[in-house]
Design an enzyme around this catalytic site. Structure first.
Site, PDB file in Angstrom:
ATOM      1  N   GLN A   1       0.826  -1.205   0.000  1.00 24.65           N
ATOM      2  CA  GLN A   1       0.000   0.000   0.000  1.00 24.65           C
ATOM      3  C   GLN A   1       0.856   1.249   0.000  1.00 24.65           C
ATOM      4  O   GLN A   1       1.554   1.531   0.975  1.00 24.65           O
ATOM      5  CB  GLN A   1      -0.877  -0.023   1.263  1.00 24.65           C
ATOM      6  CG  GLN A   1      -1.681   1.235   1.498  1.00 24.65           C
ATOM      7  CD  GLN A   1      -2.532   1.152   2.757  1.00 24.65           C
ATOM      8  OE1 GLN A   1      -2.243   0.357   3.666  1.00 24.65           O
ATOM      9  NE2 GLN A   1      -3.577   1.944   2.835  1.00 24.65           N
ATOM     10  N   GLY A   2       0.792   2.032  -1.077  1.00 30.06           N
ATOM     11  CA  GLY A   2       1.583   3.258  -1.169  1.00 30.06           C
ATOM     12  C   GLY A   2       0.724   4.488  -0.979  1.00 30.06           C
ATOM     13  O   GLY A   2       0.371   5.175  -1.941  1.00 30.06           O
TER      14      GLY A   2
ATOM     15  N   SER B   1       1.088   6.704   2.334  1.00 25.87           N
ATOM     16  CA  SER B   1       1.801   7.744   3.085  1.00 25.87           C
ATOM     17  C   SER B   1       3.019   8.261   2.335  1.00 25.87           C
ATOM     18  O   SER B   1       3.685   7.525   1.614  1.00 25.87           O
ATOM     19  CB  SER B   1       2.280   7.183   4.428  1.00 25.87           C
ATOM     20  OG  SER B   1       1.208   6.633   5.132  1.00 25.87           O
TER      21      SER B   1
ATOM     22  N   SER C   1       4.734  -0.918   4.023  1.00 24.46           N
ATOM     23  CA  SER C   1       4.956  -2.250   4.602  1.00 24.46           C
ATOM     24  C   SER C   1       5.055  -3.293   3.513  1.00 24.46           C
ATOM     25  O   SER C   1       4.261  -3.284   2.566  1.00 24.46           O
ATOM     26  CB  SER C   1       3.795  -2.639   5.518  1.00 24.46           C
ATOM     27  OG  SER C   1       3.690  -1.744   6.578  1.00 24.46           O
TER      28      SER C   1
ATOM     29  N   GLU D   1     -10.684  -1.763   5.972  1.00 27.33           N
ATOM     30  CA  GLU D   1      -9.679  -2.123   6.982  1.00 27.33           C
ATOM     31  C   GLU D   1     -10.279  -2.709   8.238  1.00 27.33           C
ATOM     32  O   GLU D   1      -9.619  -3.396   8.978  1.00 27.33           O
ATOM     33  CB  GLU D   1      -8.811  -0.913   7.333  1.00 27.33           C
ATOM     34  CG  GLU D   1      -7.630  -0.760   6.392  1.00 27.33           C
ATOM     35  CD  GLU D   1      -6.574   0.216   6.882  1.00 27.33           C
ATOM     36  OE1 GLU D   1      -6.919   1.135   7.635  1.00 27.33           O
ATOM     37  OE2 GLU D   1      -5.407   0.051   6.490  1.00 27.33           O
TER      38      GLU D   1
ATOM     39  N   ASN E   1      -4.074   7.362  17.170  1.00 24.23           N
ATOM     40  CA  ASN E   1      -5.121   7.501  18.193  1.00 24.23           C
ATOM     41  C   ASN E   1      -5.736   8.905  18.188  1.00 24.23           C
ATOM     42  O   ASN E   1      -6.936   9.059  18.406  1.00 24.23           O
ATOM     43  CB  ASN E   1      -4.538   7.210  19.587  1.00 24.23           C
ATOM     44  CG  ASN E   1      -4.562   5.724  19.906  1.00 24.23           C
ATOM     45  OD1 ASN E   1      -4.767   4.890  19.020  1.00 24.23           O
ATOM     46  ND2 ASN E   1      -4.355   5.389  21.165  1.00 24.23           N
TER      47      ASN E   1
END
Ligand SMILES: Cc1cc2nc3c(=O)[nH]c(=O)nc-3n(C[C@H](O)[C@H](O)[C@H](O)COP(=O)(O)OP(=O)(O)OC[C@H]3O[C@@H](n4cnc5c(N)ncnc54)[C@H](O)[C@@H]3O)c2cc1C
Lengths: 352, 392
Positions: free
Chosen positions: B128-129, B131, B163, B246, B370
């Site tokens: 997953q690209g 960020s 990741s 997700e 958070n």
């Protein structure tokens, strides 16, 4: 997966919420607080017009049947308005004890009147109760709505007795109590005749399970009300030219309340379902629900005061009514630490 | 309202457990209980293919794409049994949980044809690209550019924290395709093959010594014109749709993995005497309660019939589990005592519990920190005013 209300449960919830929102108003509750902590008209409406009082009690004794999920729904709705009713002692603790542990005759004699609200019962545990045969000497300072009770269900955790409030040797003294919607009385027994329930074991299990779940559900309703009311205030009140609810420190505290409340909701309905289904998890779930929901309520009620500023500290505002109920739920029927130690023993064994 | 699953579902549970336990006792016993995402990558890819070959890879997908049309309840059950059997996490979790559902929902027939069977078969691993160095929480600030050149998209820029990019075959990226656009407008969602000269991947070492995420550089990297999902300029909508996947059924499998971690802490506490400390007992009880409440929160979320409604259990779930697990890591170290800070390995490498302590610091960061979760809960769940935005 059906861990959601059925249509019927949804209907009960809507009926109960509407009833309490309309009737258990701040004005009426405050009148009850100045007296014995019972709004009589509310009690009558609840027991007789809505006939919600029989939920969770057997149909053979005039109850409505159904289970602890429905009982939790009722307690949640009552808790949301901090309703001034003797429901916990009379229906949940005494009523469940008699329904589960009483003989047919005992059930027939007491339950219909408790369900109709014509008689009110108090419930207490006295670890040092002296029983000579069925003559009891002892008492408790923490009998909720005890000054209004016609009878008491009394236990030393071995046996369970019914004691009439007008029996010779019973003294009941009202106590000035922090939570005036559920005031305590000091009940003293001096060589008083008790009537033994035929199955004390079943009575105690039922009274504990029902009380832990009802207290947890009441806490859930109260916590949600604290959040809803604070959210509403945060959108009205302006400081520094902005709604106070636009400040992140404020927003995040409200979000934290919601996170706690959603977990409390899972806890309450997990416990209620587990008991209704006779699941292995029931033993853990009732302790989890009582400790988690009561702690969540206390935190939310405390935050409600803080997030209202000065007005939240006044007698006139309702915040203190929630705050005091929250404190009382936290301490009654075993503290959070006590319940968690029960769970610790389940997962770790006894401490050496 | 009910807690459990139906008798048919319980039969299905048995079928899942039998197959998974058989694998972990047989051909794939060498990867049983491997907890690190990066451990044994080659064998882990073979395991993806084994799952695919037996149609256990993406059971919720339609049969034509390699799934089993499994019900939600069956997917939950499979996820639970998967973790219970000690099967290591899916190296292609981004492919099966994010890319696949996105293609299923927003892709063309041709794209479904091209990608879904290979994802299900474990032959195409995705990363997953999203960020970038200057677009983290504020994802809409991405700057990586894409422009059409003949029949190809040409991409330039940089992603970060990607990741598993070092073992992936494909990457999906959000790119800025409209020159001069800002924020969520002018973005396009592209899928690119990784093995090409224009893409350069460099590992980034993490606090636990591992290197699960990477910097991903794009220098005139290319993909065919039809590699976009949705329309040009539609990237934000697709990205938001993807992020909604997700919090799917995998949550219950994840919880079973948490169960294994908590059980290990409990066993350690009993063995080393920490279980006699009243404060540790309270914290372990709290952890146990928290885990159970997560399960029932997830079941409430999945039992919700009206999915359009913003559901409190769903909205609060991410921060709930992330915070729970971070505390679990701290509890693990307090149970281990100072010995938890010494590794038996010669390399800077950690066993399950110390690794949990270190890795769980990331749980409250990725997938929306958070703080961002609290903003979302306050804004979407409670209707509070949105955060003010700066100028640039
Ligand atoms: C282990 C790991 C794996 C990851 N894998 C991937 C991946 O595969 N693909 C991918 O695209 N990304 C991945 N990420 C990236 C992840 O999504 C981002 O790290 C995350 O969104 C936060 O962005 P940031 O790191 O830029 O921090 P920032 O956004 O710069 O945040 C820094 C701090 O500021 C706070 N902050 C920011 N905005 C606000 C606000 N509005 N209000 C209050 N506080 C705020 C944050 O909460 C945080 O504490 C991964 C991250 C980690 C740790």
């Amino acid at each position: 997966m059906e861990f959601a209300f059925t249509d019927e449960q949804q209907m009960i919830a809507e009926t109960a919420q509407a009833f309490f929102a309309e009737n258990a108003t701040s004005d009426r509750t405050r009148k009850a607080m100045a007296g014995d902590g019972i709004d009589r008209a509310l009690w009558q409406g609840f027991c007789q017009e809505l006939a919600l009082s029989g939920i969770g009690l057997p149909e053979s004794s005039g109850g409505a049947g159904l289970g602890f999920v429905e009982l939790a729904i009722i307690a949640e709705s009552a808790g949301a308005q901090v309703a001034a009713l003797p429901m916990l002692g009379s229906l949940v603790q005494a009523g469940q004890a008699i329904a589960a542990g009483g003989s047919d005759a005992q059930r027939g004699e007491w339950l219909p009147d408790l369900i109709s609200g014509e008689r009110i019962a108090g419930y207490f545990h006295d670890a040092t109760l002296q029983a000579s045969g069925d003559r009891l000497t002892g008492g408790s300072r923490f009998v909720t709505h005890g000054s209004s009770a016609d009878l008491f269900v009394v236990t030393d955790m071995q046996q369970v007795w019914i004691v009439r409030a007008d029996a010779p040797g019973v003294t009941v003294t009202a106590q000035t109590s922090m939570d005036q919607t559920r005031p305590f009385a000091h009940v003293a027994l001096m060589d008083v005749p008790g009537e033994r329930l035929s199955d004390p074991g079943a009575a105690l299990v039922a009274a504990h399970q029902a009380a832990f779940i009802a207290v947890a559900a009441e806490a859930l309703g109260g916590a949600q009300a604290c959040l809803d009311r604070t959210v509403a205030y945060s959108k009205e009140r302006v400081q520094f030219g902005r709604q106070i609810g636009s400040f992140q420190a404020y927003k995040h505290r409200l979000a934290d309340m919601m996170i706690e409340i959603e977990q409390a909701r899972s806890a309450v309905y997990w416990a209620a379902c587990a008991v209704d289904e006779g699941s292995d998890e029931a033993a853990m779930a009732i302790h989890a629900a009582k400790s988690f929901a009561a702690d969540a309520y206390f935190r939310c009620a405390g935050d409600m005061i803080q997030l209202h500023g000065g007005i939240g500290f006044t007698w006139e505002h309702d915040a203190h009514i929630f705050f005091k109920r929250a404190r009382s739920l936290q301490a009654m029927l075993g503290s959070g630490n006590w319940h968690r130690e029960k769970i610790a023993t389940m997962i770790l064994g006894e401490a050496a | 309202m009910k807690l459990g699953f139906s008798p048919q579902d319980e039969l299905f549970r048995q079928e899942c457990a039998d197959w998974l336990n058989g694998q972990m006792a047989g051909e794939f016993r060498d990867i049983k209980n491997v907890t690190k995402l990066t451990g044994n990558p080659e064998r882990r890819k073979e395991w993806e293919q084994q799952l695919g070959a037996h149609r256990w890879s993406c059971i919720g997908w339609p049969t034509i794409w390699g799934g089993r049309d499994a019900t939600l309840a069956q997917q939950v059950i499979f996820a639970e049994e998967y973790a219970r059997a000690g099967v290591p996490g899916r190296v292609n979790h981004i492919g099966i949980e994010l890319a696949g559902p996105t293609i299923l929902t927003f892709g063309t027939e041709e794209q479904k044809q091209r990608f879904l069977p290979d994802i299900a078969a474990g032959k195409t691993i995705f990363c997953q690209g999203f960020s970038e160095p200057n677009a983290g929480s504020d994802l809409a600030s991405v700057r990586t550019k894409a422009r059409l050149d003949g029949g190809d998209w040409v991409v330039n820029g940089q992603k970060i924290w990607t990741s598993m990019a070092h073992i992936a075959d494909w990457i999906f990226v959000i790119t800025r395709t409209q020159e001069g656009s800002q924020g969520p407008k002018g973005l396009t969602f592209l899928m690119m093959p990784i093995d090409q000269p224009g893409i350069d991947i460099r590992g980034i070492r993490q606090i636990n010594g591992d290197a699960e995420f990477n910097e991903t550089f794009f220098t005139d990297a290319r993909c065919p014109a039809d590699s976009l999902i949705g329309a040009v300029g539609d990237g934000w909508r697709i990205a938001m749709g993807l992020l909604a996947f997700e919090r799917g059924v995998s949550t219950l499998g994840q919880q079973m993995a948490f169960r294994n971690e908590l059980d290990e802490i409990i066993a350690t506490a009993k063995a080393n005497g920490a279980a006699n400390d009243p404060l540790i007992r309270q914290r372990l009880a709290k952890a146990e309660i928290g885990l159970r409440l997560m399960r029932y929160g997830a079941l409430r979320m999945l039992s919700q019939t009206d999915h359009a409604k913003i559901d409190g259990a769903a909205l609060t779930y991410k921060i709930q589990w992330a915070s729970w697990r971070r505390s679990l890591g701290e509890l693990a170290m307090d149970v281990l005592g100072q010995g938890g800070e010494i590794s038996d390995h010669a390399e800077y490498e950690w066993d399950t519990l110390p690794n949990l302590f270190l890795f769980s610091r990331a749980d409250t960061i990725y997938g929306g920190t958070n703080q961002i979760q609290r903003n979302l809960i306050a804004e979407r769940g409670l209707g509070l005013p949105r955060e003010p935005r700066g100028m640039s």
